[in-house]
Write an enzyme that holds these catalytic residues in place. Structure first.
Site, mmCIF file in Angstrom:
data_model
loop_
_atom_site.group_PDB
_atom_site.id
_atom_site.type_symbol
_atom_site.label_atom_id
_atom_site.label_comp_id
_atom_site.label_asym_id
_atom_site.label_seq_id
_atom_site.Cartn_x
_atom_site.Cartn_y
_atom_site.Cartn_z
ATOM 1 N N ARG A 80 28.538 44.691 35.958
ATOM 2 C CA ARG A 80 29.463 45.381 35.052
ATOM 3 C C ARG A 80 29.785 44.543 33.809
ATOM 4 N NH1 ARG A 80 28.042 48.238 38.663
ATOM 5 N NH2 ARG A 80 29.277 49.765 39.807
ATOM 6 N N SER A 154 35.283 54.821 38.922
ATOM 7 C CA SER A 154 35.627 53.605 39.668
ATOM 8 C C SER A 154 36.466 52.692 38.775
ATOM 9 C CB SER A 154 34.354 52.878 40.121
ATOM 10 O OG SER A 154 33.624 53.675 41.023
ATOM 11 N N GLU A 250 37.604 47.579 36.123
ATOM 12 C CA GLU A 250 36.296 47.785 35.506
ATOM 13 C C GLU A 250 36.459 48.449 34.131
ATOM 14 O OE1 GLU A 250 32.326 50.426 36.567
ATOM 15 O OE2 GLU A 250 33.538 49.615 38.185
#
Length: 254
Positions: A80, A154, A250
Site C-alpha cells: 500500500r 478497507s 490505509e
C-alpha cells in the site's frame, strides 16, 4: 504491455484483460477507483498487488509541465505504498500507466476463501472468467456498496510483524489468521484484531464499523469527517491495548 489513461476505471481494465486473455489482474477485480490511483496506492487484494503488473508510469511534473516516465523500480512499491504517497506527493499528475500482463493464466487461489468459494460451486480448476466472477461475488458479499452506504473500502492496512510477535500472539489466540510474508515477517489481518476488540457492527456516533467486514468503516448517515477520525483513533487505541500492535489507516486523511 497495455497502456491506459489515468482516468480509466480500474475494474474496466480487469474486465478487458480477462476477456482478451491477458492475465494477472483477476484477483484485483472490483476494486473501486481509477488507473492513476492504482499506481499511487499500489492497490491489492487476495494475494495480488498492482506493483506485480505495473511496468511504467507516465506523469506531468506540475512545477515545470515536463512529461516524465517512471519505471516500476523507481516508484519503490511496497504494501500500500509508493513514492507518490510520500516525497512525490503533489509533485506529479499521472496521465498513463502501462501494465504488463501474462498470456499464461496461473491462478492464485490460496488467499482468503477463494478456493473454498470455488469448490462450493464445484470448480476445482477455474478459468480466468470464473476466478474473476468468484472474486466479485466474495467482495460483494462482505463489502458495502459505497453508493448505498458511505465508506472508503478497507480503512486500515494489515500490520506486518516479526515472527516472534506473531508466535507470542498465536500462543495466546488459537487459530489466529495470518499470512507469511517471509521467514522473519508475518502479516496479521487488521480486521480480525478489530473484531476481537468487539468493534464489528458497532458505531460511535454516526460513524461505525461494518457488520460483515470489520476492516471497513461506514457512514451510518450524516457522519462528519471528525466523527470518522474519532472512531478510527479509538479503534487504533483498542487494538494497541489488546494486542500491542499499532494499526495504521490505509486512507488519506485530508
Amino acid at each position: 504491455f497495455v497502456s491506459y489513461g489515468s482516468g480509466v476505471t480500474w475494474d474496466d481494465v480487469v474486465a478487458e484483460s480477462v476477456s482478451n486473455g491477458w492475465h494477472g489482474a483477476e484477483n484485483l477485480s472490483l476494486i473501486p477507483g481509477e488507473v492513476g490511483a492504482s499506481a499511487v496506492q499500489n492497490i491489492g487484494a487476495y494475494g495480488a498487488e498492482a506493483k506485480d503488473l505495473i511496468f511504467d508510469v507516465e506523469a506531468v511534473e506540475i512545477a515545470t509541465g515536463n512529461v516524465v516516465r517512471m519505471f516500476n523500480a523507481d516508484c519503490q512499491y511496497a504494501y500500500r505504498q509508493s513514492r507518490f504517497k510520500h516525497e512525490w506527493k503533489n509533485k506529479y499528475l499521472i496521465t498513463h500507466v502501462t501494465y504488463r500482463f501474462s498470456r499464461t493464466f496461473t491462478p492464485d487461489l490460496d488467499y482468503g476463501n477463494i478456493r473454498h468459494s470455488l469448490e462450493a460451486k464445484g470448480i476445482v480448476t477455474p478459468t480466468a472468467e470464473e476466478l474473476r466472477h468468484t472474486i466479485i461475488e466474495i467482495r460483494q458479499a462482505k463489502l458495502p456498496d459505497p453508493k448505498v452506504m458511505g465508506n472508503a473500502g478497507s480503512f486500515f492496512m494489515n500490520p506486518v510483524v516479526g515472527r516472534d510477535v506473531y508466535e507470542r500472539l498465536a500462543a495466546q489466540y488459537e487459530g489466529m489468521p495470518h499470512y507469511v510474508v517471509d521467514n522473519e515477517h508475518i502479516k496479521i489481518p487488521a480486521g480480525w484484531m478489530i473484531e476481537q476488540c468487539g468493534w464489528k457492527g458497532r458505531s460511535l456516533g454516526r460513524a461505525g464499523v461494518h457488520d460483515r467486514q470489520a476492516l471497513v468503516l461506514v457512514n451510518r448517515g450524516g457522519a462528519t469527517g471528525s466523527e470518522v477520525v474519532t472512531l478510527y483513533e479509538q479503534i487504533i487505541k483498542d487494538v494497541k491495548a489488546k494486542f500491542g500492535i499499532e494499526i495504521h489507516p490505509e486512507v488519506n486523511v485530508i
